[in-house]
Design a protein around this motif. Structure first.
Motif, mmCIF file in Angstrom:
data_model
loop_
_atom_site.group_PDB
_atom_site.id
_atom_site.type_symbol
_atom_site.label_atom_id
_atom_site.label_comp_id
_atom_site.label_asym_id
_atom_site.label_seq_id
_atom_site.Cartn_x
_atom_site.Cartn_y
_atom_site.Cartn_z
ATOM 1 N N LEU A 79 5.179 159.384 -12.425
ATOM 2 C CA LEU A 79 4.180 159.541 -13.488
ATOM 3 C C LEU A 79 2.883 158.821 -13.133
ATOM 4 O O LEU A 79 1.787 159.285 -13.487
ATOM 5 C CB LEU A 79 4.743 159.020 -14.806
ATOM 6 N N ARG A 80 2.989 157.708 -12.428
ATOM 7 C CA ARG A 80 1.782 157.013 -11.970
ATOM 8 C C ARG A 80 1.013 157.886 -10.979
ATOM 9 O O ARG A 80 -0.215 157.942 -11.012
ATOM 10 C CB ARG A 80 2.186 155.682 -11.336
ATOM 11 N N ALA A 81 1.750 158.588 -10.109
ATOM 12 C CA ALA A 81 1.104 159.497 -9.168
ATOM 13 C C ALA A 81 0.408 160.638 -9.906
ATOM 14 O O ALA A 81 -0.697 161.061 -9.532
ATOM 15 C CB ALA A 81 2.139 160.062 -8.185
ATOM 16 N N ALA A 82 1.044 161.148 -10.967
ATOM 17 C CA ALA A 82 0.421 162.201 -11.755
ATOM 18 C C ALA A 82 -0.870 161.711 -12.402
ATOM 19 O O ALA A 82 -1.891 162.417 -12.406
ATOM 20 C CB ALA A 82 1.393 162.699 -12.822
ATOM 21 N N GLY A 153 10.386 165.216 -5.729
ATOM 22 C CA GLY A 153 10.207 165.371 -4.292
ATOM 23 C C GLY A 153 8.905 164.829 -3.755
ATOM 24 O O GLY A 153 8.824 164.443 -2.584
ATOM 25 N N ALA A 154 7.859 164.792 -4.574
ATOM 26 C CA ALA A 154 6.556 164.339 -4.079
ATOM 27 C C ALA A 154 6.468 162.829 -3.934
ATOM 28 O O ALA A 154 5.558 162.333 -3.258
ATOM 29 C CB ALA A 154 5.442 164.838 -5.010
ATOM 30 N N THR A 155 7.390 162.081 -4.554
ATOM 31 C CA THR A 155 7.269 160.616 -4.514
ATOM 32 C C THR A 155 8.564 159.880 -4.218
ATOM 33 O O THR A 155 8.522 158.770 -3.678
ATOM 34 C CB THR A 155 6.722 160.097 -5.865
ATOM 35 N N ALA A 156 9.727 160.434 -4.571
ATOM 36 C CA ALA A 156 10.974 159.664 -4.450
ATOM 37 C C ALA A 156 11.308 159.360 -2.998
ATOM 38 O O ALA A 156 11.761 158.251 -2.663
ATOM 39 C CB ALA A 156 12.127 160.408 -5.113
ATOM 40 N N LYS A 157 11.116 160.330 -2.118
ATOM 41 C CA LYS A 157 11.410 160.099 -0.698
ATOM 42 C C LYS A 157 10.492 159.013 -0.137
ATOM 43 O O LYS A 157 10.924 158.152 0.640
ATOM 44 C CB LYS A 157 11.247 161.424 0.060
ATOM 45 N N ALA A 158 9.239 159.044 -0.536
ATOM 46 C CA ALA A 158 8.294 158.022 -0.088
ATOM 47 C C ALA A 158 8.657 156.652 -0.643
ATOM 48 O O ALA A 158 8.555 155.633 0.054
ATOM 49 C CB ALA A 158 6.879 158.407 -0.509
ATOM 50 N N LEU A 159 9.099 156.611 -1.898
ATOM 51 C CA LEU A 159 9.539 155.347 -2.490
ATOM 52 C C LEU A 159 10.745 154.805 -1.742
ATOM 53 O O LEU A 159 10.836 153.590 -1.474
ATOM 54 C CB LEU A 159 9.869 155.555 -3.967
ATOM 55 N N ALA A 160 11.684 155.679 -1.381
ATOM 56 C CA ALA A 160 12.846 155.242 -0.610
ATOM 57 C C ALA A 160 12.422 154.665 0.736
ATOM 58 O O ALA A 160 12.975 153.652 1.197
ATOM 59 C CB ALA A 160 13.806 156.412 -0.403
ATOM 60 N N CYS A 264 3.831 154.113 1.424
ATOM 61 C CA CYS A 264 4.178 155.511 1.638
ATOM 62 C C CYS A 264 4.015 156.312 0.351
ATOM 63 O O CYS A 264 3.626 157.489 0.394
ATOM 64 C CB CYS A 264 5.607 155.613 2.165
ATOM 65 N N VAL A 265 4.305 155.692 -0.790
ATOM 66 C CA VAL A 265 4.088 156.393 -2.054
ATOM 67 C C VAL A 265 2.619 156.777 -2.199
ATOM 68 O O VAL A 265 2.286 157.915 -2.565
ATOM 69 C CB VAL A 265 4.538 155.520 -3.242
ATOM 70 N N GLN A 266 1.716 155.852 -1.908
ATOM 71 C CA GLN A 266 0.295 156.159 -2.002
ATOM 72 C C GLN A 266 -0.098 157.248 -1.010
ATOM 73 O O GLN A 266 -0.847 158.175 -1.343
ATOM 74 C CB GLN A 266 -0.523 154.894 -1.748
ATOM 75 N N ALA A 267 0.419 157.151 0.213
ATOM 76 C CA ALA A 267 0.051 158.118 1.250
ATOM 77 C C ALA A 267 0.561 159.509 0.907
ATOM 78 O O ALA A 267 -0.164 160.508 1.039
ATOM 79 C CB ALA A 267 0.605 157.662 2.602
ATOM 80 N N ASN A 268 1.816 159.615 0.440
ATOM 81 C CA ASN A 268 2.363 160.934 0.152
ATOM 82 C C ASN A 268 1.787 161.525 -1.127
ATOM 83 O O ASN A 268 1.611 162.744 -1.231
ATOM 84 C CB ASN A 268 3.883 160.874 0.069
ATOM 85 N N THR A 269 1.488 160.681 -2.096
ATOM 86 C CA THR A 269 0.787 161.165 -3.284
ATOM 87 C C THR A 269 -0.537 161.806 -2.885
ATOM 88 O O THR A 269 -0.883 162.904 -3.344
ATOM 89 C CB THR A 269 0.532 160.012 -4.262
ATOM 90 N N ALA A 270 -1.268 161.138 -1.999
ATOM 91 C CA ALA A 270 -2.578 161.641 -1.597
ATOM 92 C C ALA A 270 -2.480 162.888 -0.725
ATOM 93 O O ALA A 270 -3.281 163.817 -0.861
ATOM 94 C CB ALA A 270 -3.352 160.549 -0.861
ATOM 95 N N SER A 271 -1.505 162.932 0.181
ATOM 96 C CA SER A 271 -1.394 164.108 1.045
ATOM 97 C C SER A 271 -0.976 165.335 0.236
ATOM 98 O O SER A 271 -1.474 166.449 0.468
ATOM 99 C CB SER A 271 -0.412 163.853 2.189
ATOM 100 N N THR A 272 -0.080 165.148 -0.738
ATOM 101 C CA THR A 272 0.307 166.260 -1.608
ATOM 102 C C THR A 272 -0.872 166.711 -2.459
ATOM 103 O O THR A 272 -1.140 167.911 -2.600
ATOM 104 C CB THR A 272 1.479 165.849 -2.508
#
Length: 313
Positions: A79-82, A153-160, A264-272
């Protein structure tokens, strides 16, 4: 060639899991940490196993549902990414992905055919979903409106990846790189020269694939692409990066976006977000001070925010 003293790689969560260490003695412990983290995320946040917490929540039909601290954290992050992307990265696309045929591991789906058109939006614009998710802190619980389903999928893998890299470093005292399907997190001191990463459309490709090899000394790097997770559904080609405004595959200017960030969460949020935003992506990335490499549908490369040129990488 991969040195097995420093690197372990295996299949997990429908993708490739990789852990690389700066010191060989740390590899076994670092792998165990990553395996434990992936098992926990699979049980908590998988959309592809009926007994996961996430699927229990998706079937709750509008009721408050108790969740584990891990799933609660994963939903908070989503939700923060959204919010950060003004809804360009929306975790409430689970139903749209199912309707598009993505109800199991994408490698089990009918392969896309060369020349098939990408599925286009049908019907009115999709209602904003992420703002309707309600969270309770103590005890952790979540309520989804009836009919709404989450996909993390857009954030959980990056969080892991972020959590595993940090935990492995603390457990071993050695620098660690974790990659989950090309979502890369690092922790601890890097090896001499940094962590080399070949940035390309498909993380499974070797170092000779078209792309660019860069080196990072810390932080994270993520790549999102419309060229890899593609399948055929009802006569059209689908991919997993949906436009939340339409519920259909994003079909903007960029086919691949790679972004470097602190996590990684920040990076994948931005790339998506870059894939979904299309023409607006360069301005959005600049506003957030992020270094990025964007590849358009014709293969032309655009570098932003201090991303190194080919010779300097």
């Amino acid at each position: 060639m991969k040195d097995d003293r420093y690197t372990a790689e295996w299949e997990a969560l429908g993708t490739t899991a990789l852990v690389r260490v700066a010191v060989p003695r740390a590899l076994a412990a670092a792998r165990t940490v990553l395996e434990d983290e992936l098992d926990a995320f699979d049980r908590a946040a998988s959309r592809f196993r009926a007994d996961s917490e996430l699927e229990h929540l998706n079937r709750a039909s509008g009721r408050f549902t108790a969740v584990s601290p891990l799933l609660h954290e994963a939903i908070v992050v989503a939700l923060r990414a959204a919010a950060l992307t003004a809804g360009a990265v929306d975790p409430t696309l689970g139903g749209d992905l199912r309707r598009g045929g993505y109800s199991r591991d994408w490698r089990e789906l009918e392969p896309a055919r060369d020349g098939d058109a990408i599925a286009r939006p049908v019907g009115p614009p999709r209602a904003c979903g992420w703002r309707s998710v309600v969270l309770c802190e103590e005890p952790p619980a979540v309520r989804l409106p009836a009919g709404l389903q989450l996909d993390l999928g857009a954030t959980a893998k990056a969080l892991a990846a972020d959590r595993a890299a940090e935990a492995a470093w603390r457990a071993t005292g050695a620098g660690v790189l974790v990659s989950l399907g090309g979502d890369i997190a690092t922790a601890g001191p890097p090896p001499d020269g940094g962590w080399p990463i070949h940035v390309t459309d498909d993380h499974r490709s070797g170092p000779d694939a078209p792309g660019q090899t860069v080196s990072i000394s810390g932080g994270a790097l993520a790549t999102s692409s419309t060229t890899v997770r593609r399948w055929r559904h009802e006569g059209t080609t689908m991919h997993h990066l949906l436009d939340p405004l339409t519920g259909a595959p994003a079909c903007g200017r960029w086919r691949t976006a790679s972004v470097a960030a602190a996590t990684c969460v920040q990076a994948n949020t931005a790339s998506t977000a870059a894939i979904v935003l299309g023409e607006r992506a360069p301005c959005w990335l600049a506003e957030h001070g992020l270094a990025a490499r964007l590849v358009d549908v014709g293969g032309a490369v655009r570098r932003l925010g201090g991303w190194p040129g080919q010779a300097a990488a």
